[in-house]
Scaffold this motif. Sequence first.
Motif, PDB file in Angstrom:
ATOM      1  N   UNK A  17       0.935  -1.356  -0.133  1.00  0.00           N
ATOM      2  CA  UNK A  17       0.201  -0.196  -0.250  1.00  0.00           C
ATOM      3  C   UNK A  17       0.779   1.136   0.068  1.00  0.00           C
ATOM      4  N   UNK A  18       0.721   1.906  -1.195  1.00  0.00           N
ATOM      5  CA  UNK A  18       1.635   3.226  -1.191  1.00  0.00           C
ATOM      6  C   UNK A  18       0.683   4.408  -0.527  1.00  0.00           C
ATOM      7  N   UNK A  19       1.264   5.476   0.005  1.00  0.00           N
ATOM      8  CA  UNK A  19       0.649   6.711   0.593  1.00  0.00           C
ATOM      9  C   UNK A  19       0.404   7.586  -0.689  1.00  0.00           C
ATOM     10  N   UNK A  20      -0.562   8.246  -0.403  1.00  0.00           N
ATOM     11  CA  UNK A  20      -1.273   9.050  -1.728  1.00  0.00           C
ATOM     12  C   UNK A  20      -1.499  10.433  -1.290  1.00  0.00           C
ATOM     13  N   UNK A  21      -0.534  11.426  -1.427  1.00  0.00           N
ATOM     14  CA  UNK A  21      -0.849  12.812  -0.839  1.00  0.00           C
ATOM     15  C   UNK A  21      -2.073  13.252  -1.358  1.00  0.00           C
ATOM     16  N   UNK A  22      -3.062  13.620  -0.433  1.00  0.00           N
ATOM     17  CA  UNK A  22      -4.289  14.328  -0.989  1.00  0.00           C
ATOM     18  C   UNK A  22      -4.985  15.188   0.029  1.00  0.00           C
ATOM     19  N   UNK A  23      -5.636  16.462  -0.376  1.00  0.00           N
ATOM     20  CA  UNK A  23      -6.298  17.125   0.728  1.00  0.00           C
ATOM     21  C   UNK A  23      -7.754  16.807   0.609  1.00  0.00           C
ATOM     22  N   UNK A  24      -8.359  16.982   1.766  1.00  0.00           N
ATOM     23  CA  UNK A  24      -9.888  16.527   1.825  1.00  0.00           C
ATOM     24  C   UNK A  24     -10.552  17.578   0.968  1.00  0.00           C
TER      25      UNK A  24
END
Lengths: 133, 266
Positions: A17-24
């Motif tokens: 599982x790779x982290x994905x940068x995202x904003x709410x």
Amino acid sequence: MAKHTAKNDALGMFGNIKPVKRDPVPETAKPLPEMEEPPVEAKKIAKEEESVIPMPEKRPASASSKSSKSVPAGKNGIILRIGEKKKKKGRTSHTRSFYMKDEIYEWLLAGAEADKVGVSEYLEFILEQLFID
Amino acid sequence: MAIKIAIANQKGGVGKTTTAVNLADALKRIGYKVLLIDMDPQHNSTSTYGAKIEGENTIVDVLKKDCTPEEAIQKMPIGDIIAGDGLLANEESYFNSAKARESILKKQIERIDGLYDYIIMDTPPNLGIYMINALTAADGCVIPIKAEQYAIDGLGLLIDTIREVVEVLNDRLKIYGVVMTSFDARNRLDIGIKESLPEVGEKIGFKTFINPIRISQDVKKAQAIQDSFDEDGKQVTANRSLFENFSSSNAAVDYVNFTKELLEVV
């Protein structure tokens, strides 16, 4: 490998599982669909519909009086006291939730404390005097 | 900005703390920066993390604005936490009469929004001011439930509360889904409820996470790991992570799968 030894290991699973940068996303949430009949014998607590109760222009008669303290008068000059003669009615077991302005709540709180009753009971008393009795 | 997730259910003992702690731990192991905020007067998350309450700033100090949220963050072996506090129970009437009482937490954690990718909020088992604060601050909520009729019955009341919060306080609040905990695949009732939950969800308006969390004694064993002492007699805080100590347990595997599923909907 026998099935009972081929167990997944949680630590190993994290590698996939790779982290994905995202904003709410600040979008408006979709409205929840209206509930139909209660599913699976669910017990529903009835919810009162919000309604705005206009303060009456005329001064209604104040409650009978045997309270030791007076409570602050409302905007319309209504002074209400819960007298000893007033029969306490049992409350229903339903909880209602609604919103009210801080000033109105603080006024209710002062009145309830003066009569040594709960805020809910004081509010019920006021509404009964104004609209029901 | 952090994605803020409230773990909410007014019913006690359904796995809120276990879900909050393991979700925070899993997200951290994936590579995200995560903060757990313990809003529960029982402060079980705080105990699991080994965080201190005496002599430290806790969530009470943050809500009363006696300290900034940054000053209340404790960095523990499992992760970062703002500790819960038994004083929350005593202070409830204070917060109930405070101005803008539902938004206190939201305002406070705006200061640390940029420090984390995820903020997980563990809430108390009642629909009181602390739960409402968490729901007002959150982008979404996860609802753990156990496989029992009372849990299903209580869902209606919780969903009603969430609707009110959406309408009045926080229109971006989503229900990410309902997750079954302590699931026993040998038990017919558990299987029956697992099978009927998606249909209930469609009618009421929530998603059901496909992967339930299977019942596992290892969850309790991890929580019960004691602190140790070093050669100088100094107390060493234990790492009570389920993944660290019981990584091959059913619950550990299930929480990873649940986290993967959650990441698809946030």
